[in-house]
Design a protein around this motif. Structure first.
Motif, PDB file in Angstrom:
ATOM      1  N   PRO A  11       7.174  42.376  -8.265  1.00  0.00           N
ATOM      2  CA  PRO A  11       8.331  41.594  -7.841  1.00  0.00           C
ATOM      3  C   PRO A  11       8.197  40.147  -8.328  1.00  0.00           C
ATOM      4  O   PRO A  11       7.103  39.598  -8.418  1.00  0.00           O
ATOM      5  N   TRP A  12       9.320  39.518  -8.623  1.00  0.00           N
ATOM      6  CA  TRP A  12       9.310  38.174  -9.181  1.00  0.00           C
ATOM      7  C   TRP A  12       9.305  37.103  -8.099  1.00  0.00           C
ATOM      8  O   TRP A  12       8.945  35.962  -8.352  1.00  0.00           O
ATOM      9  N   TRP A  13       9.663  37.410  -6.887  1.00  0.00           N
ATOM     10  CA  TRP A  13       9.909  36.390  -5.872  1.00  0.00           C
ATOM     11  C   TRP A  13       8.672  35.833  -5.167  1.00  0.00           C
ATOM     12  O   TRP A  13       8.770  34.761  -4.566  1.00  0.00           O
ATOM     13  N   PRO A  14       7.489  36.456  -5.164  1.00  0.00           N
ATOM     14  CA  PRO A  14       6.367  35.835  -4.443  1.00  0.00           C
ATOM     15  C   PRO A  14       5.922  34.483  -5.011  1.00  0.00           C
ATOM     16  O   PRO A  14       5.520  33.598  -4.256  1.00  0.00           O
ATOM     17  N   VAL A  15       6.013  34.301  -6.313  1.00  0.00           N
ATOM     18  CA  VAL A  15       5.584  33.022  -6.900  1.00  0.00           C
ATOM     19  C   VAL A  15       6.485  31.879  -6.458  1.00  0.00           C
ATOM     20  O   VAL A  15       5.996  30.855  -5.959  1.00  0.00           O
TER      21      VAL A  15
END
Length: 113
Positions: A18-22
């Motif tokens: 997923p791209w959103w944790p960063v």
């Protein structure tokens, strides 16, 4: 004779992360760093409009929340998030330096008295 390359079966392909944790991590770091930077600077006791420069790091962090359009653009979230968090940490101190510099220049050109 052109043959297409063999397709990798879905079970062997690594799953997309997923791209959103960063951006989420850097948003939390920016909020904590911004609060610490603001409370440790002299402008914390000033009027509320002195917190206006925080709009710049927030805009950079908002840009890091854009989902990647290609797999190679995931680095964009990392760079923008890190830069926004660093800017939020240093924003209050940079604002203080700018205000002191403007005050000194105005004092120097008005005659110093």
């Amino acid at each position: 004779m052109n043959t297409p390359p063999p397709l990798v079966p879905p079970a062997i392909r690594p799953p997309d992360l997923p791209w959103w944790p960063v951006p989420a991590l850097f948003t939390v770091l920016a909020v904590l760093g911004g609060a610490w930077g603001y409370h440790s600077s002299p402008i914390a006791h000033g009027p509320a409009w002195l917190a206006l420069p925080y709009a710049v790091p927030l805009a950079v962090l908002a840009a890091s929340w854009l989902p990647p359009s290609r797999p190679g653009t995931r680095v964009r979230s990392l760079v923008l998030g890190g830069f926004g968090a660093l800017m939020a940490l240093a924003c209050a101190h940079l604002t203080t330096v700018v205000l002191y510099t403007v005050a000194f220049v105005l004092w120097a050109f008005q005659g110093g008295g």
